[in-house]
Design a protein around this motif. Structure first.
Motif, short mmCIF file in Angstrom:
data_model
loop_
_atom_site.label_atom_id
_atom_site.label_comp_id
_atom_site.label_asym_id
_atom_site.label_seq_id
_atom_site.Cartn_x
_atom_site.Cartn_y
_atom_site.Cartn_z
N ALA A 1 47.42 41.21 36.00
CA ALA A 1 47.67 41.30 34.56
C ALA A 1 46.37 41.45 33.76
N ILE A 2 45.25 41.01 34.33
CA ILE A 2 43.99 41.11 33.58
C ILE A 2 43.01 42.08 34.23
N CYS A 3 43.48 42.80 35.27
CA CYS A 3 42.60 43.71 36.00
C CYS A 3 42.96 45.15 35.67
N HIS A 4 42.06 45.86 35.03
CA HIS A 4 42.34 47.22 34.57
C HIS A 4 41.72 48.28 35.46
N VAL A 5 41.12 47.86 36.55
CA VAL A 5 40.63 48.79 37.57
C VAL A 5 41.49 48.57 38.81
N PRO A 6 41.42 49.47 39.81
CA PRO A 6 42.21 49.25 41.02
C PRO A 6 41.97 47.86 41.62
N THR B 1 31.58 28.10 43.57
CA THR B 1 30.75 28.44 42.41
C THR B 1 31.37 27.82 41.17
N GLY B 2 30.71 27.97 40.05
CA GLY B 2 31.25 27.48 38.79
C GLY B 2 32.29 28.40 38.17
N TRP B 3 32.56 29.53 38.85
CA TRP B 3 33.47 30.52 38.27
C TRP B 3 34.92 30.24 38.65
N GLN B 4 35.78 30.24 37.65
CA GLN B 4 37.21 30.36 37.93
C GLN B 4 37.47 31.85 38.18
N THR B 5 38.40 32.14 39.08
CA THR B 5 38.59 33.52 39.52
C THR B 5 38.86 34.47 38.36
N LYS B 6 39.74 34.04 37.45
CA LYS B 6 40.12 34.96 36.37
C LYS B 6 38.92 35.30 35.48
N ASP B 7 38.03 34.33 35.29
CA ASP B 7 36.85 34.59 34.46
C ASP B 7 35.87 35.54 35.14
N TRP B 8 35.74 35.37 36.46
CA TRP B 8 34.83 36.26 37.21
C TRP B 8 35.40 37.68 37.26
N VAL B 9 36.72 37.80 37.39
CA VAL B 9 37.37 39.12 37.39
C VAL B 9 37.09 39.82 36.06
N ALA B 10 37.16 39.09 34.96
CA ALA B 10 36.88 39.69 33.65
C ALA B 10 35.42 40.10 33.55
N GLU B 11 34.55 39.23 34.03
CA GLU B 11 33.10 39.48 33.95
C GLU B 11 32.70 40.74 34.73
N VAL B 12 33.21 40.87 35.97
CA VAL B 12 32.78 42.01 36.79
C VAL B 12 33.32 43.33 36.24
N GLN B 13 34.50 43.29 35.62
CA GLN B 13 35.01 44.51 35.00
C GLN B 13 34.15 44.92 33.81
N GLN B 14 33.76 43.91 33.03
CA GLN B 14 32.95 44.18 31.85
C GLN B 14 31.60 44.77 32.27
N ARG B 15 31.14 44.41 33.47
CA ARG B 15 29.84 44.89 33.95
C ARG B 15 29.93 46.24 34.67
N GLY B 16 31.16 46.74 34.89
CA GLY B 16 31.27 48.09 35.42
C GLY B 16 31.81 48.23 36.83
N GLN C 1 30.62 54.05 38.26
CA GLN C 1 31.66 53.03 38.48
C GLN C 1 32.48 53.28 39.74
N GLN C 2 32.64 54.57 40.10
CA GLN C 2 33.59 54.92 41.16
C GLN C 2 33.22 54.36 42.52
N CYS C 3 31.95 54.03 42.74
CA CYS C 3 31.58 53.55 44.07
C CYS C 3 31.22 52.07 44.09
N ILE C 4 31.49 51.35 42.98
CA ILE C 4 31.11 49.93 42.92
C ILE C 4 32.36 49.06 43.07
N VAL C 5 32.48 48.42 44.23
CA VAL C 5 33.57 47.50 44.49
C VAL C 5 33.01 46.08 44.42
N VAL C 6 33.75 45.18 43.80
CA VAL C 6 33.34 43.78 43.85
C VAL C 6 34.37 43.01 44.67
N GLY C 7 33.88 42.35 45.71
CA GLY C 7 34.72 41.50 46.54
C GLY C 7 34.66 40.08 46.00
#
Lengths: 257, 201
Positions: free
Chosen positions: A198-203, A155-170, A122-128
């Protein structure tokens, strides 16, 4: 205490550092390695290199500059752009990058984030994430292929949903680029960043809009982001990094000395 | 002086090699038992997950080689964690990953409450006891950390750090030293620590 990070972003095109306004009209700022060295010496806490042509051009891009940077730089750096597979990421990490950042390819294939997490940790995976505020719908929407204006799409993604998705994926860190603010130096999008915080639990790293030193203070204090990324204010010498860090320390923000 | 970086197959080997080269040395990267055992100083780098890294080390037959070392050996980040007896970071929930057992302590998941994990960025250390690794490095110096697991502060702690809880920024026992942070990416303070390891231990 953990310090807030000041992160110059160097957009790279054909081996040169470039900068455009709202992703357009890229102008050459300078060579990569001397600029990277200069920023490290000036007190940057980390550097991000975005190969902005790579994702949209669907071509193999020469990344040998990654290894040249790794040799001279003694602060962490992240490479973004054109990383479409576990193998692409592995090559860049082996050349000495500390993190890799994925954006458009992760939107095309979200499983990529999971695979990167499982292979490299997880430590080296950043999602922009390129997030655009649509005034008509009042929603923040994720855009893709923003490096090439002709291919940029919503895209079809609302930002908050994509933020949740990428965290769930690591994902280990998220860089949220607020497109409406990019390059115009009117300040970070505090409202959006605070909502995502508020919904982001990683840096979480703020990107887009820095124009004055007070913008950094505001985004740290009001959106509680871990780092603030900026490009033009640093490249054009509008804000010298030592001055910015001294100012933020005066404002009682934890900054590396 | 022969400096050897153990080729664990992990991704930060280049950065560690470049950092040592910047100090004017020519380290060798190797997974050959004879080369590692003949070194004056050994570096054990690591990023990724403990079970994956231990699997790589075991696949290469390197565990007994590292355990047999009597020369100063520095574990970096995950490399430090692998020097302990076990890590809670595991492929199977609820079970621990057995590590190299060089330093009598364990790695646990960090419990930081509302704070974000991984603990990522520049944080300050406090030297816990006199030791050659931190000679001339003052309390409050910043180092670059990226990790979600850590060793609690205990009798083997050489330097401590705080992120929600106090944890070991550095541990040591006999000839084995470990740092949780990345000295290869910690600017001048990191270079000073690497130089201390090479010259003072």
């Amino acid at each position: 205490m953990l310090a807030r990070r000041i992160i110059p972003c160097l957009d790279v095109k054909d081996g040169k550092v470039v900068k455009g306004v709202k992703f357009r009209n890229h102008e050459i700022v300078g060579d990569i390695v001397p600029l990277a060295e200069q920023y490290a010496k000036a007190g940057a806490d980390e550097l991000v290199f975005y190969d902005i042509t790579a994702s949209s051009d669907a071509r193999v891009v020469d990344k040998s500059w990654v290894s040249r940077i790794a040799r001279v730089i003694d602060i962490p750096f992240c490479v973004a752009g054109g990383i479409k597979s576990v193998e692409d990421a592995g090559r860049i990490l082996e050349m000495g990058a500390d993190k890799i950042s994925v954006n458009s390819p992760a939107l095309s294939n979200p499983e990529l984030i999971t695979q990167l997490h499982d292979q490299y940790g997880q430590q080296c995976i950043v999602v922009g994430i390129d997030s655009f505020y649509n005034e008509e719908t009042g929603q923040y929407q994720v855009h893709q292929f923003t490096g090439d204006e002709s291919r940029t799409k919503t895209t079809g993604w609302q930002t908050k949903d994509w933020v949740a998705e990428v965290q769930q994926r690591g994902a280990g860190e998220i860089v949220l680029n607020c497109m409406n603010q990019d390059g115009v130096r009117k300040g970070y999008d505090i409202a959006q960043l605070a909502a995502i915080r508020a919904i982001c639990h990683v840096p979480l790293i703020a990107s887009g809009g820095a124009g004055e030193m007070s913008h950094f203070k505001d985004v740290f204090e009001q959106a509680d982001v871990d780092g603030a990324l900026a490009a033009s204010v640093f490249h054009k010498g509008i804000i010298p990094i030592p001055d910015l860090k001294a100012y933020l320390r005066q404002q009682n923000i934890e900054i590396r000395s | 002086m022969q400096l050897v970086i153990v080729n664990t197959g992990c991704a930060n080997i280049s950065s560690v090699r470049f950092a040592i080269e910047r100090l004017g040395y020519q380290p060798v990267v190797s997974d050959d038992a004879a080369v590692i055992q003949a070194a004056d100083k050994v570096f054990l780098p690591g990023v990724g997950s403990a079970p994956a890294a231990m699997a790589q080390i075991n696949a290469k037959g390197l565990a007994p080689v590292i355990q047999s070392l009597t020369q100063p050996t520095l574990g970096i980040c995950l490399g430090m964690q692998l020097m302990t007896q076990s890590s809670e970071e595991s492929a199977v929930a609820g079970s621990n990953t057995p590590c190299l057992g060089l330093i009598d302590t364990q790695v646990k998941k960090m419990q930081v409450g509302e704070l974000r994990l991984p603990h990522m960025g520049w944080n300050q250390i406090k030297v816990a006891k006199d030791n050659p690794l931190f000679a001339g490095i003052s309390d409050g110096s910043y180092f670059y950390f990226v990790h979600g697991y850590a060793v609690e502060v205990g009798s083997h702690t050489l330097a401590a750090c705080q992120y929600g809880v106090d944890f070991s920024a550095s541990i040591g026992q006999n000839n084995f030293y470990g740092v949780q942070f990345h000295p290869e990416r910690s600017a001048d303070a990191g270079a000073a620590l690497l130089q201390n390891f090479i010259k003072n231990t």
